[in-house]
Write a protein that holds these residues in place. Structure first.
Motif, PDB file in Angstrom:
ATOM      1  N   LEU A 127       0.840  -1.203   0.000  1.00  0.00           N
ATOM      2  CA  LEU A 127       0.000   0.000   0.000  1.00  0.00           C
ATOM      3  C   LEU A 127       0.875   1.253   0.000  1.00  0.00           C
ATOM      4  CD1 LEU A 127      -3.103   0.950   0.514  1.00  0.00           C
ATOM      5  CD2 LEU A 127      -2.243   1.483   2.796  1.00  0.00           C
ATOM      6  N   MET A 160      -5.633  -0.659  -2.583  1.00  0.00           N
ATOM      7  CA  MET A 160      -4.629  -1.465  -3.242  1.00  0.00           C
ATOM      8  C   MET A 160      -4.980  -2.940  -3.106  1.00  0.00           C
ATOM      9  SD  MET A 160      -1.395  -3.199  -2.320  1.00  0.00           S
ATOM     10  CE  MET A 160      -2.415  -3.436  -0.931  1.00  0.00           C
ATOM     11  N   SER A 209      -7.376  -0.741   2.089  1.00  0.00           N
ATOM     12  CA  SER A 209      -7.793   0.624   1.738  1.00  0.00           C
ATOM     13  C   SER A 209      -7.254   1.593   2.777  1.00  0.00           C
ATOM     14  CB  SER A 209      -9.324   0.733   1.684  1.00  0.00           C
ATOM     15  OG  SER A 209      -9.859   0.663   2.992  1.00  0.00           O
ATOM     16  N   ARG A 210      -7.017   2.851   2.336  1.00  0.00           N
ATOM     17  CA  ARG A 210      -6.663   3.922   3.263  1.00  0.00           C
ATOM     18  C   ARG A 210      -7.582   5.098   2.951  1.00  0.00           C
ATOM     19  NH1 ARG A 210      -1.489   5.963   1.921  1.00  0.00           N
ATOM     20  NH2 ARG A 210      -0.169   4.717   3.289  1.00  0.00           N
ATOM     21  N   ASN A 263      -8.165  -3.700   6.098  1.00  0.00           N
ATOM     22  CA  ASN A 263      -7.519  -4.856   5.507  1.00  0.00           C
ATOM     23  C   ASN A 263      -8.569  -5.936   5.274  1.00  0.00           C
ATOM     24  OD1 ASN A 263      -4.795  -5.640   4.913  1.00  0.00           O
ATOM     25  ND2 ASN A 263      -5.068  -7.282   6.417  1.00  0.00           N
TER      26      ASN A 263
END
Lengths: 297, 297
Positions: A106, A117, A128-129, A136
């Motif tokens: 990521l 990602m 994801s962020r 996760n």
């Protein structure tokens, strides 16, 4: 105190190491076999140490200095807790930090940006962020997770080939090609699967599936339709509102990218860098104190 | 020359032995853990010898006489060739013959009649006999075969439960019950699957699926719809024209029997006897010469 950090990207098929200086400049690199946490701890440890040692040699440093340098490791399968301690004890570094390989990927792909990602290689995992918060999904490994990964679709290919051998479904050019790899002996195939096959061995069959899908093979088609459905369901879980950045990494990224749903294809971006570059970024932050100390000396 | 034969039914969850006299009368019985060929040869051998020894004791004979008595073994996973020789060497019997456990089950279920038999237990296998000719489908084991078996649907249940944990599909009472078994810790579930779970351990989850299917659970429903589709496809491959006899054996036989397609339900029959009784019948034929010799003595 150290002038260097070691960064490790340990995936299902290979283990890559980078030696970086305090400016994040990579001064040496090394590469060895799988560092998946579910191969035996001994083998993981050996591959990590060998790859790191190679990076030191590549930089013209004495390998004995491994014990003076802190290491930041992104490893496949590291979700599973207890083995981290075992492994940390077995490693020679000055300090050892672990994260899931998804996190270094990521960081490599998105830098400090928000986005999603997915790694689609021997295994599969999604991160994801969003406003800095991480999520996760997947990454649980071959036995009961990793849908759509090379290992899982490779195993499905052997299952479907045995069904064709038994006359339960029609043979196709793909299933005949697989039988040929085992000298047309289903017992050899079963022996391989039951006794010796590791995820990477199943994953080695994945390119054959994509190749035959391009020719309209029905077994390849069914396997990939299921796999793309699994990827789509996972992406719909992690792609957040307003997300405009989706990076696919791993050996199957390119093949799957072409098959994604339009809403996911619309936000596809090239990754900024690879997982190892992400591990270097995170290593510098994790060991900032040690590096600063070195600077003051 | 021997007045007795030993018959062994070695399945995925247990190994049963019978000591029979020359008239096929069972004079002693024994039972031990799994004799699946894919557990280690050591463990298989120990379980077989222990079960056979128990049968001798049960008949009031000295266990040392094992080496005077020929044995006929029906074993799960025996499709896979090389291991037979290893195992034969490790066993103490006067003579040793192996067949797939499907064959002893067929003989037990159908006697000498034509028909089709399916074992739906920890594993799955289908055998037909038409004008005396045998056809064997499935029985390839847990790794890449055994569709609809207890082990395979148990593994699928863990996969679906992890997807629910990740938010990729909705939790149901069944997936919550599975999470609870692992103290709501997905890492414990993965550790179980990757490190210690044998087919029988996954199979132990199967009753939970049938129980929740009865209450309309959507994960249970999806797993069993897929399993029944797999069974239906296999049966359509082995049920021959004019076949009027289909026997289901194994721990999941009753549950699946209720869910079969009407054309298969229409020819369902109760089995004449169990697999161990089939092994006794085949043992008497295989060792007729030795037994006849004994008679003449």
């Amino acid at each position: 105190m150290s002038a260097y950090v070691i960064a490790i990207d340990g995936g299902g098929t290979s283990c890559r190491a980078a030696l970086a200086d305090r400016h994040g400049r990579v001064v040496g690199r090394g590469k060895r076999g799988s560092a998946n946490i579910f191969t035996t701890s001994d083998a993981i440890g050996k591959n990590i140490v060998a790859a790191a040692g190679e990076a030191l040699k590549d930089a013209g440093l004495d390998v004995a200095r491994l014990s003076e340098i802190p290491a930041f490791l992104g490893l496949a399968g590291i979700n599973v807790g207890e083995r981290q301690q075992e492994l940390a004890k077995a490693l020679p570094f000055a300090d050892t930090r672990f994260v899931h390989d998804g996190l270094i990927a990521l960081q490599g792909a998105l830098g400090d940006e928000d986005g999603v990602m997915a790694i689609l290689g021997t295994g599969s995992v999604y991160v994801s962020r969003s406003n800095g918060a991480l999520r996760n999904v997947g990454g649980w490994g071959f036995a009961i997770g990793d849908q759509a990964s090379g290992a899982v679709i490779g195993r499905t290919l052997l299952q479907q080939t045995l069904l064709a051998h038994d006359g339960i479904r029609e043979h196709t050019p793909l299933s005949r090609a697989v039988m040929a790899r085992f000298d047309d002996d289903p017992e050899a195939m079963v022996e391989f699967a039951q006794q010796s096959a590791r995820p990477a061995d199943y994953g080695a069959l994945a390119p054959l599936i994509f190749e035959h899908d391009g020719k309209g093979d029905l077994i390849a088609r069914d396997i990939l339709l299921d796999a793309v459905r699994d990827i789509t369901m996972a992406l719909d879980t992690v792609v957040f509102k307003g997300c405009d950045r989706l990076c696919l990494l791993g050996g199957l990224a390119q093949e799957y990218a072409r098959r994604l749903a339009p809403r996911h294809r619309a936000i596809l971006k090239e990754p900024q860098g690879d997982a190892l570059s992400g591990a270097v970024q995170l290593a510098l932050r994790a060991f900032a104190h040690e590096m600063a100390g070195e600077e003051r000396r």
